[in-house]
Design an enzyme around this catalytic site. Structure first.
Site, PDB file in Angstrom:
ATOM      1  N   SER A 160       0.752  -1.200  -0.015  1.00  0.00           N
ATOM      2  CA  SER A 160       0.066   0.069   0.116  1.00  0.00           C
ATOM      3  C   SER A 160       1.010   1.134  -0.045  1.00  0.00           C
ATOM      4  O   SER A 160       1.988   1.335   0.683  1.00  0.00           O
ATOM      5  CB  SER A 160      -0.888  -0.046   1.234  1.00  0.00           C
ATOM      6  OG  SER A 160      -1.750   0.898   1.073  1.00  0.00           O
ATOM      7  N   GLU A 161       0.567   2.298  -0.792  1.00  0.00           N
ATOM      8  CA  GLU A 161       1.465   3.522  -1.035  1.00  0.00           C
ATOM      9  C   GLU A 161       1.614   4.186   0.279  1.00  0.00           C
ATOM     10  O   GLU A 161       2.586   5.168   0.046  1.00  0.00           O
ATOM     11  CB  GLU A 161       1.132   4.219  -2.286  1.00  0.00           C
ATOM     12  CG  GLU A 161      -0.209   4.900  -2.184  1.00  0.00           C
ATOM     13  CD  GLU A 161      -1.323   4.223  -2.953  1.00  0.00           C
ATOM     14  OE1 GLU A 161      -2.197   4.726  -3.704  1.00  0.00           O
ATOM     15  OE2 GLU A 161      -1.121   2.854  -3.169  1.00  0.00           O
ATOM     16  N   ASN A 162       0.796   4.049   1.203  1.00  0.00           N
ATOM     17  CA  ASN A 162       1.073   4.875   2.360  1.00  0.00           C
ATOM     18  C   ASN A 162       2.187   4.259   3.291  1.00  0.00           C
ATOM     19  O   ASN A 162       2.514   4.701   4.165  1.00  0.00           O
ATOM     20  CB  ASN A 162      -0.065   5.082   3.162  1.00  0.00           C
ATOM     21  CG  ASN A 162      -0.867   3.644   3.667  1.00  0.00           C
ATOM     22  OD1 ASN A 162      -0.959   2.883   2.779  1.00  0.00           O
ATOM     23  ND2 ASN A 162      -1.462   3.488   4.888  1.00  0.00           N
ATOM     24  N   GLY A 163       2.778   2.917   2.897  1.00  0.00           N
ATOM     25  CA  GLY A 163       3.989   2.695   3.549  1.00  0.00           C
ATOM     26  C   GLY A 163       3.673   1.354   4.199  1.00  0.00           C
ATOM     27  O   GLY A 163       4.152   0.994   5.378  1.00  0.00           O
ATOM     28  N   SER A 197       8.032   4.125  -0.147  1.00  0.00           N
ATOM     29  CA  SER A 197       6.926   3.249  -0.884  1.00  0.00           C
ATOM     30  C   SER A 197       7.053   3.620  -2.180  1.00  0.00           C
ATOM     31  O   SER A 197       6.942   2.951  -2.987  1.00  0.00           O
ATOM     32  CB  SER A 197       5.686   3.796  -0.209  1.00  0.00           C
ATOM     33  OG  SER A 197       4.735   3.003  -0.752  1.00  0.00           O
TER      34      SER A 197
END
Length: 217
Positions: free
Chosen positions: A45-48, A87
């Site tokens: 997930s791109e939020n890390g 990320s």
């Protein structure tokens, strides 16, 4: 015809052993619930977050562990957390094998519009711009038509584009379609859906080659 869970189950069949997979907001987030148990997959997930699991059961949520859509998630053993810079280095460095996104429109040449409707407030474009610019394997999960019954699989997108000529496959409540240089190639029909139903719901060029099998969910 499929519901959102049915779409997620069908897309889960596209996930292969050893894949690193990014799940977009909406229907794509459901895919993690239906991947085969005999394969190992890393959901990013791109939020890390790397190593997302299925959604938590009611009462077992941890408000500090969320995906990019701010939904509570679970993590699998070995999962890791990192900052957004790391990320997006993973995304831009093309270390993601499969990207699964929702969309408002997809064109017959693989353009995708999924971030803005003019006149409506949006918080921002999110990570989709980076994902579609970097990913080589993009599957879109979406409804085939909008609430008014108009096709969302178009000759040309009418909404602001997120990416150009990037979508490889589309899974809707009616069908599985491959994006080719000549248009949408119909691969499978949803249970109870006829080829004619799909033709009537598709504005873009639809390629029908021989007998079209029914999806196995």
């Amino acid at each position: 015809m499929l519901d959102k869970i049915g779409i997620a189950k069908r897309i889960a069949q596209e996930v292969q052993d050893g894949y690193y997979v990014n799940l977009g907001i909406g229907i794509p987030t459901l895919v993690a619930n239906y991947v085969r148990e005999d394969i190992e997959v890393e959901f990013q997930s791109e939020n890390g977050v790397l190593g997302m699991g299925p959604f938590p059961f009611d009462g077992e949520e941890d408000a500090d562990i969320i995906n990019a859509g701010k939904q509570t998630i679970t993590t699998l053993p070995g999962a890791s957390f990192f900052d957004s810079a790391t990320s997006f280095s993973m995304i831009r460095g093309q270390h993601v094998d499969l990207t699964i996104l929702g969309a408002m429109e997809v064109s017959e040449n693989g353009d995708i519009a999924n971030w803005k409707i003019p006149g409506k407030m949006v918080k921002g474009m999110g990570g989709a711009m980076d994902l579609v610019a970097s990913a080589e394997n993009i599957i879109v999960a979406m409804m085939h038509t909008n609430r008014a019954g108009a096709s969302k699989l178009l000759k040309r997108c009418s909404l602001p584009l997120t990416g150009v000529n990037c979508v490889k496959k589309v899974v809707t409540n009616l069908a599985v379609l491959e994006v080719t240089e000549n248009g949408f190639k119909l691969l499978e029909r949803a249970p109870g859906v006829s080829v004619e139903d799909i033709q009537n719901a598709t504005e873009g060029e639809l390629i029908i080659d021989g007998e079209i099998p029914e999806m196995k969910i």
